[in-house]
Scaffold this motif. Structure first.
Motif, PDB file in Angstrom:
ATOM      1  N   LYS A  98      65.327  37.391  14.732  1.00  0.00           N
ATOM      2  CA  LYS A  98      64.427  37.358  15.882  1.00  0.00           C
ATOM      3  C   LYS A  98      65.211  36.875  17.097  1.00  0.00           C
ATOM      4  O   LYS A  98      66.155  36.083  16.978  1.00  0.00           O
ATOM      5  N   ASP A 146      64.515  34.756  19.497  1.00  0.00           N
ATOM      6  CA  ASP A 146      64.553  33.294  19.658  1.00  0.00           C
ATOM      7  C   ASP A 146      65.545  32.650  18.694  1.00  0.00           C
ATOM      8  O   ASP A 146      66.274  31.733  19.069  1.00  0.00           O
ATOM      9  N   ALA A 167      69.063  33.393  19.861  1.00  0.00           N
ATOM     10  CA  ALA A 167      69.351  32.574  21.040  1.00  0.00           C
ATOM     11  C   ALA A 167      69.700  31.146  20.617  1.00  0.00           C
ATOM     12  O   ALA A 167      70.667  30.563  21.116  1.00  0.00           O
ATOM     13  N   THR A 168      68.953  30.600  19.678  1.00  0.00           N
ATOM     14  CA  THR A 168      69.214  29.239  19.188  1.00  0.00           C
ATOM     15  C   THR A 168      70.601  29.152  18.555  1.00  0.00           C
ATOM     16  O   THR A 168      71.360  28.227  18.844  1.00  0.00           O
ATOM     17  N   GLU A 192      69.034  29.481  25.915  1.00  0.00           N
ATOM     18  CA  GLU A 192      67.658  29.024  26.093  1.00  0.00           C
ATOM     19  C   GLU A 192      66.674  29.995  25.437  1.00  0.00           C
ATOM     20  O   GLU A 192      66.821  31.216  25.544  1.00  0.00           O
ATOM     21  N   ASN A 193      65.682  29.450  24.757  1.00  0.00           N
ATOM     22  CA  ASN A 193      64.680  30.275  24.077  1.00  0.00           C
ATOM     23  C   ASN A 193      63.688  30.884  25.071  1.00  0.00           C
ATOM     24  O   ASN A 193      63.581  30.441  26.209  1.00  0.00           O
ATOM     25  N   LYS A 194      62.955  31.874  24.568  1.00  0.00           N
ATOM     26  CA  LYS A 194      61.927  32.531  25.364  1.00  0.00           C
ATOM     27  C   LYS A 194      60.827  31.524  25.704  1.00  0.00           C
ATOM     28  O   LYS A 194      60.635  30.540  24.999  1.00  0.00           O
ATOM     29  N   LYS A 203      57.077  30.190  25.731  1.00  0.00           N
ATOM     30  CA  LYS A 203      56.100  30.216  24.638  1.00  0.00           C
ATOM     31  C   LYS A 203      54.889  31.058  25.025  1.00  0.00           C
ATOM     32  O   LYS A 203      54.448  31.050  26.174  1.00  0.00           O
ATOM     33  N   TYR A 249      57.699  35.644  31.304  1.00  0.00           N
ATOM     34  CA  TYR A 249      58.049  35.657  29.871  1.00  0.00           C
ATOM     35  C   TYR A 249      58.918  36.886  29.565  1.00  0.00           C
ATOM     36  O   TYR A 249      59.917  36.781  28.875  1.00  0.00           O
TER      37      TYR A 249
END
Length: 175
Positions: free
Chosen positions: A135, A137, A140-141, A146-148, A150, A173
């Motif tokens: 996924k 997110d 990215a982690t 930086e994550n999407k 929320k 978003y």
């Protein structure tokens, strides 16, 4: 394509779509007939950037366009970008974004764009690596990005109600 034929134009792209609305009898494994469909999906917004540019741009429906389920304005702008590019980069682009976009082109009376190649980052993550999750997110982690922002389904409902604040957040978003 474009004025400089020696330069490859690479577009990074993502879209957000509305859910289908339908009458259903149960919540699990429902086969929804065409006459149970209240309305089909449409594009709420898209965002993109040229790979060699820092500017992320996009378009979102207005409350009036949402009410009318009319994505023709934002679809035609996206068509122009895709017609100009040589390569599209998208996460799950081959199975979701590009087929959805092409459907909206046809339904809005637009011809096919000039051909372009698709680089699907989900496909690359699955084939080349063994991450616990592919996924966006999670990736990215793993890479310290930086994550999407929320979201939850309520955001989509608020967008479909034509709430400007929700539409603004959806575009943020999406970017």
């Amino acid at each position: 394509k474009g004025t400089n034929t020696n330069k490859c134009k690479i577009l990074v792209l993502d879209i957000e779509t509305s859910p289908l609305k339908a009458y259903v009898w149960k919540r699990w494994k429902e086969n929804i007939a065409l006459d149970q469909t209240i309305s089909g999906w449409f594009m709420i917004c898209w965002s993109a950037k040229w790979l060699d540019d820092d500017v992320v741009f996009g378009e979102c429906l207005t409350p009036e366009e949402i009410k009318n389920e009319d994505d023709s304005r934002i679809t035609s702008i996206l068509w122009s970008l895709l017609d100009e590019c040589n390569v599209v980069i998208a996460h799950n682009g081959k199975r979701f974004d590009i087929p959805k976009i092409n459907s909206r082109f046809v339904l809005n009376g637009l011809p096919p764009t000039s051909p372009y190649k698709i680089v699907d980052t989900l496909e690359i993550a699955k084939k080349q690596f063994g991450f616990s999750s592919n996924k966006l997110d999670a990736l990215a982690t793993y890479f310290g990005i930086e994550n999407k922002d929320k979201t939850d389904f309520n955001l989509w409902k608020r967008c479909l109600d034509g709430e400007q604040e929700a539409l603004d957040y959806m575009l943020k978003y999406n970017k």
